[in-house]
Write an enzyme that holds these catalytic residues in place. Structure first.
Site, short mmCIF file in Angstrom:
data_model
loop_
_atom_site.label_atom_id
_atom_site.label_comp_id
_atom_site.label_asym_id
_atom_site.label_seq_id
_atom_site.Cartn_x
_atom_site.Cartn_y
_atom_site.Cartn_z
N HIS A 124 0.81 -1.23 0.00
CA HIS A 124 0.00 0.00 0.00
C HIS A 124 0.85 1.28 0.00
O HIS A 124 0.71 2.10 -0.92
CB HIS A 124 -0.99 -0.06 1.17
CG HIS A 124 -1.66 1.24 1.46
ND1 HIS A 124 -2.52 1.84 0.57
CD2 HIS A 124 -1.60 2.06 2.54
CE1 HIS A 124 -2.96 2.98 1.10
NE2 HIS A 124 -2.41 3.14 2.29
N HIS B 122 3.55 7.09 5.43
CA HIS B 122 2.33 7.75 5.90
C HIS B 122 1.55 6.99 6.95
O HIS B 122 0.80 7.59 7.71
CB HIS B 122 1.42 8.15 4.72
CG HIS B 122 0.58 7.03 4.18
ND1 HIS B 122 1.01 6.21 3.17
CD2 HIS B 122 -0.66 6.60 4.50
CE1 HIS B 122 0.06 5.33 2.89
NE2 HIS B 122 -0.96 5.54 3.69
N GLU C 150 0.67 5.97 12.62
CA GLU C 150 -0.68 5.55 12.95
C GLU C 150 -0.76 4.06 13.28
O GLU C 150 -1.41 3.67 14.22
CB GLU C 150 -1.60 5.89 11.77
CG GLU C 150 -3.04 5.46 11.92
CD GLU C 150 -3.79 6.23 13.01
OE1 GLU C 150 -3.29 7.28 13.44
OE2 GLU C 150 -4.87 5.76 13.43
N ASP C 151 -0.04 3.25 12.53
CA ASP C 151 -0.25 1.80 12.63
C ASP C 151 0.90 1.00 13.23
O ASP C 151 0.80 -0.21 13.34
CB ASP C 151 -0.54 1.22 11.23
CG ASP C 151 -1.87 1.70 10.68
OD1 ASP C 151 -2.71 2.12 11.50
OD2 ASP C 151 -2.07 1.66 9.46
N ASP D 173 -3.22 8.33 -1.10
CA ASP D 173 -3.63 7.26 -0.18
C ASP D 173 -5.08 6.87 -0.48
O ASP D 173 -5.42 5.70 -0.59
CB ASP D 173 -3.48 7.81 1.25
CG ASP D 173 -3.93 6.82 2.32
OD1 ASP D 173 -3.63 5.62 2.17
OD2 ASP D 173 -4.55 7.25 3.30
N ASP E 169 -24.65 13.35 -26.13
CA ASP E 169 -23.23 13.70 -26.16
C ASP E 169 -22.45 12.99 -25.06
O ASP E 169 -22.01 13.57 -24.09
CB ASP E 169 -23.01 15.22 -26.12
CG ASP E 169 -23.80 15.90 -25.03
OD1 ASP E 169 -24.63 15.23 -24.40
OD2 ASP E 169 -23.56 17.09 -24.81
MN MN Z 1 -2.85 4.53 3.99
#
Ligand code: MN
Length: 751
Positions: free
Chosen positions: A69, A93, A97-98, A160, A280
Site C-alpha cells: 500500500h 504515511h 498511525e499503525d 492514499d 453527447d
Molecule cells: Mn494509507
C-alpha cells in the site's frame, strides 16, 4: 487497516529477489528517474526499508503484504510528479498511525519536512467523518485544508485515498459504503478545489461505482453498447477537425474521448433524462499552442458545425475559481448527433489535469528552501490569477482558512462540526449547540479530558459539555466568551434574574415605605399606582417596581403622587438601600447629614447628567475623587454607584450597557474626599515626621494613620487615610512624598 501489530524485531531478513514489494519499489525508482534523473534516492530507499521493517507482518484486507500500500501510494505520487519529500511521506504515511514509530523518530531519521508531513497525515487520519451529519461536508473540507501546514500532506492523503479506493472491493459492504461516501463528499471536492481534475475524476468514478452500482452498470453498458459506433463517430469528427485546423494553420493535438461515468450520471440526474436520451457521451479535446489559436479553433468548429445556443463557455477570459481554463462548446455533428468540444493550451491542460500539483513541482536542481518558496510562489501565483477571476469567493474562502486561520473547527462527541471563531471556549461551543446547553453548562471535556471553561479550543478538538439542570450562567463568562451568541444569551439571563430581584426589592421597598408613612396600599390605590407607572412611561406595575428596585427613583417620589398629604408631613426619607429585603446598607449612599463629621459625598458632589432625582454615591471599591474620570452604574435598590473609570470592577459591571449612566462632578469644590494611601519606606527614624509634615504643608487632614515595620523586607509601611479636594491635590501630595529620601513607593488603595 492491518489486523496484526507490527513485528518490532530488529533483524528483518533480506527479502528474496522476487519479493513483489521490492519489485514494486524498484519500479518506483525507475519511474522517478524518468522525471527527476538527478535526484538522490538514498533517503527514499531508507524510508522504504524503514516502513517495510515496521509494517512487517501486517496484511491488507486483500491478503497482500501491507507494505504494498505505501509503495503504491508513492507510485501515485510519482505519477503526479511530486517531489522526493512527498514520496518519503507517502512511504511512511501509516507508520505512526499503525506501528510503534513516533513522529520524533521520523524527524530524527528523515528530517523536519518529512516528519511534518507524516504528522499532518496522522492527524488527518484521526478525523472521523463517518458520524458527520448531513451538509457538513463543506466544513470538513475546510477543516482539512485548515489543518495542513504543508500542501503535500493533502497530496499524499489524496494518493492514499486513490489507492484505497482502487482496492475497496476487498472490504465489507458497510465500510465500502462509508469510505466511498467520504470520498465523494470530501476528497473528490478537495481535489476539485485544488484544480486536480484527473484525481477528482478517478475518485468520483471509483466512489460512484460503489455507491450506485446499478446506475454505474447501466451507464457503463450504454457506453459499451455504443462503443463501436461511438468510436467510428469520434474518428470521423477527429479527422474532420484535424484537416480543418491544418488548413487554417492551427497546430493541434486532438483527443476523442467518452465521458466519465460519473459525469454522465450527474448529467442524467440534472436533466432528469435516461441514459438513452444522452447524446453527447462523447467529447473532443483540442490542445493547441496559444490563447489566440484557442479562439481561432473555436471559430473553425463553429464554421463547420452548428453550435447549440447557451452551451458556449469561455473559461479562458474568466477562469473557474480553481484556475481551470478552457473554451467549451457543444455542436450538432454530422449525423445530427451532438458532441462537446473543449479547446485549451498545453499549459491550461496541465493545470486542468494536475491543478495545484502542476504548480508544486519545482525546477530541477533547486535545493534547500525550494519547497517553501514553491508554496509561497504558488500562493502568489494564485492571488495574481484571482484578480482576473470574477467569482473567486468560493476558492479563496477555502484558502483563507489556511492563510488566515480565523476559524476553529471542533466536533461534538457524535461528530457534528461546530465552527467557531479563533480562541473560542467551551462556553461558546455549548451555546453553539443549544442555548439550554450553554445555560446549564458546568464543565467541559476536550478530547476526553476535563479543561477549564475558559480554555481556547483548537482545530479538531472533540468537545463534550457537562450540564446540570437548573444551573445558571456566570457573569465571569462574559470576560472570555468569543461569540456574540454566547455573550447575548448570558447577558439576557443575568439581566432577567437581576430584574426579578429588582422587582421583588422594589415592591417590598414601596410597601415598607408606605407602611412607615401610613399610606394604605390596597385595591383602592391600585389604579393610582398604575397611573403613576404610566406617568413614568411604564405599561406594567412590574416595570415600576423594577425601576424602584434599581433605584432609578425613590418610593417617596411614587407615594407622594398617590398620597401627597401623608408624605409631605414627613421629612427625610431613609436610605432606600438600607435593610430593604435584607440587603446590607451601602456606606456612602447619598444622605445629607447622615454622617456627621464626614464630608458630604453625595449628590452635592456628583451629578447624574440630566437627572436630579437619582440617588448617587461613590462606590466604596474605588472611592473616586474629584477630577477623576467617572462612570455611573444603576444598582438595584441602591441608587447610582459612581466608579472611577480605572476601577477594576467597572469592566465586569458594565457588561450591562443599559444600566450604565453618565455622571459628572458637580461644581461645588469645598468638599474633601477620603483617600487611602500606602507608603513603603526604608526603616529609619524620623520617617513618619517627614511624611506628616508634607501633609501639613499641603493643608491636608489625616483621618487615620498606621505605621508598621516590615522585618523581612528591612522596611516600613505607613497606611493612612487623608482628605483631599481633588485628583490634582492628591497627585501633588504623592509626588511630594516620593521626593522624601527613604520613600520607596506610594500607592493609592482602592479596596
Ligand atoms: Mn494509507
Amino acid at each position: 487497516m492491518p489486523s496484526e501489530s507490527a513485528s518490532l524485531s530488529e533483524s528483518v531478513p533480506e527479502p528474496p529477489p522476487h519479493d513483489p514489494v521490492d519489485q514494486l519499489y524498484r519500479e518506483l525508482e525507475l519511474k522517478i528517474r524518468e522525471y527527476r534523473p538527478k535526484d538522490d534516492l538514498t533517503a527514499l530507499e531508507k524510508a522504504f526499508r524503514f516502513a517495510r521493517k515496521y509494517h512487517e507482518g501486517q496484511m491488507r484486507d486483500s491478503g497482500e503484504p501491507y507494505m504494498l500500500h505505501p509503495v503504491m501510494v508513492a507510485h501515485i505520487l510519482a505519477d503526479m510528479r511530486m517531489d522526493i519529500v512527498a514520496m518519503e511521506a507517502g512511504l511512511l504515511h501509516d507508520v505512526v498511525e499503525d506501528t510503534s514509530v513516533t513522529v520524533e523518530q521520523v524527524r530524527k531519521e528523515f528530517g523536519e519536512e518529512v516528519a511534518r508531513c507524516v504528522d499532518g497525515l496522522t492527524k488527518l487520519t484521526k478525523l472521523d467523518f463517518s458520524s458527520a451529519e448531513d451538509r457538513q461536508a463543506e466544513s470538513f473540507r475546510k477543516m482539512m485544508l485548515a489543518m495542513v501546514e504543508d500542501i503535500r500532506v493533502i497530496m499524499v492523503k489524496l494518493a492514499d485515498r486513490i489507492h484505497n479506493m482502487r482496492t475497496l472491493g476487498y472490504l465489507d459492504p458497510e465500510r465500502r459504503e462509508r469510505i466511498a461516501r467520504e470520498t465523494i463528499e470530501i476528497y473528490a471536492p478537495i481535489a476539485h478545489r485544488l484544480g486536480m481534475g484527473k484525481v477528482r475524476g478517478e475518485l468520483e468514478d471509483l466512489a460512484f461505482q460503489h455507491l450506485e452500482p446499478d446506475a454505474y452498470r447501466e451507464i457503463l453498458e450504454a457506453i459499451e453498447s455504443r462503443r463501436h459506433s461511438n468510436q467510428e463517430f469520434l474518428n470521423e469528427i477527429k479527422q474532420a477537425v484535424e484537416s480543418e485546423l491544418r488548413r487554417e494553420g492551427i497546430p493541434a493535438r486532438i483527443d476523442g474521448r467518452v465521458k466519465r461515468p460519473y459525469s454522465v450520471f450527474q448529467k442524467l440526474r440534472r436533466q432528469k433524462i435516461t441514459v438513452d436520451q444522452v447524446y453527447d457521451l462523447m467529447a473532443l479535446r483540442i490542445i493547441t499552442d496559444s490563447v489566440k489559436n484557442c479562439y481561432a479553433g473555436l471559430g473553425v468548429i463553429h464554421n463547420k458545425w452548428r453550435p447549440i445556443p447557451g452551451r458556449i463557455k469561455d473559461f479562458i477570459s474568466i477562469p473557474r475559481p480553481n484556475l481551470y481554463q478552457s473554451l467549451h462548446t457543444s455542436v450538432v455533428g454530422p449525423h445530427g448527433q451532438t458532441f462537446e468540444v473543449q479547446i485549451r493550451t498545453e499549459e491550461m491542460h496541465r493545470i486542468a489535469e494536475e491543478g495545484i500539483a502542476a504548480h508544486w513541482k519545482y525546477k530541477e536542481g533547486r535545493k534547500g528552501p525550494a519547497a517553501d518558496d514553491q508554496r509561497i510562489a504558488w500562493l502568489r501565483h494564485l492571488v495574481e490569477w484571482q484578480r482576473d477571476v470574477q467569482d473567486p469567493a468560493e476558492f479563496m474562502s477555502t484558502l483563507k482558512v489556511d492563510l488566515y486561520p480565523e476559524e476553529v473547527y471542533t466536533f461534538t462527541p457524535r461528530g457534528k462540526v461546530i465552527v467557531l471563531p479563533r480562541d473560542a471556549t467551551p462556553i461558546d461551543f455549548a451555546y453553539a449547540i443549544h442555548s439550554d446547553v450553554g445555560q446549564t453548562c458546568v464543565g467541559a471535556k476536550v478530547n476526553g479530558r476535563i479543561v477549564p471553561l475558559r480554555s481556547p479550543l483548537r482545530n479538531g478538538d472533540v468537545v463534550e459539555i457537562m450540564t446540570q439542570p437548573g444551573h445558571e450562567p456566570s457573569k465571569d463568562w462574559l470576560a472570555f466568551v468569543k461569540t456574540s451568541r454566547a455573550r447575548n444569551k448570558i447577558k439576557h439571563v443575568i439581566n432577567a434574574s437581576e430584574r426579578i430581584k429588582a422587582i421583588e426589592i422594589g415592591q417590598k421597598y414601596l410597601e415598607k415605605e408606605a407602611r412607615r408613612l401610613g399610606v394604605a396600599l390596597g385595591k383602592a390605590t391600585k389604579g393610582d399606582l398604575e397611573e403613576v407607572a404610566s406617568s413614568y412611561g411604564y405599561s406594567k406595575m412590574e416595570d415600576l417596581y423594577a425601576a424602584l428596585g434599581y433605584g432609578k427613583f425613590s418610593a417617596r417620589q411614587v407615594l407622594v403622587k398617590i398620597a401627597p398629604d401623608a408624605v409631605k408631613d414627613e421629612s427625610p426619607e431613609p436610605k432606600p438601600g438600607a435593610s430593604v429585603a435584607g440587603e446590607p446598607a451601602v456606606a456612602g449612599v447619598t444622605q445629607p447629614a447622615s454622617m456627621p463629621g464626614r464630608p458630604r459625598d453625595g449628590d452635592a458632589v456628583i451629578k447624574v447628567r440630566g437627572m436630579d432625582d437619582l440617588l448617587v454615591y461613590r462606590a466604596k471599591c474605588c472611592n473616586p475623587i474629584r477630577g477623576e474620570a467617572i462612570v455611573g452604574y444603576v444598582t438595584r435598590g441602591k441608587g447610582v454607584a459612581v466608579h472611577s473609570k480605572m476601577c477594576p470592577n467597572v469592566q465586569s459591571l458594565m457588561y450591562d450597557v443599559e444600566r450604565k449612566i453618565e455622571v459628572e462632578w458637580a461644581r461645588a469644590a469645598e468638599d474633601a474626599f477620603p483617600v487611602r494611601i500606602v507608603i513603603h519606606t526604608d526603616d529609619r527614624p524620623g520617617m513618619l515626621n517627614q511624611l506628616t509634615s508634607v501633609l501639613s504643608d499641603e493643608n491636608t487632614n489625616i483621618r487615620s494613620l498606621e505605621a508598621k515595620t516590615e522585618h523581612d523586607q528591612d522596611g516600613g509601611v505607613v497606611e493612612m487615610t487623608v482628605d483631599v479636594r481633588d485628583k490634582k491635590q492628591l497627585e501633588k501630595l504623592v509626588s511630594a512624598m516620593r521626593r522624601i529620601s527613604g520613600v520607596r513607593d506610594v500607592e493609592r488603595l482602592f479596596n
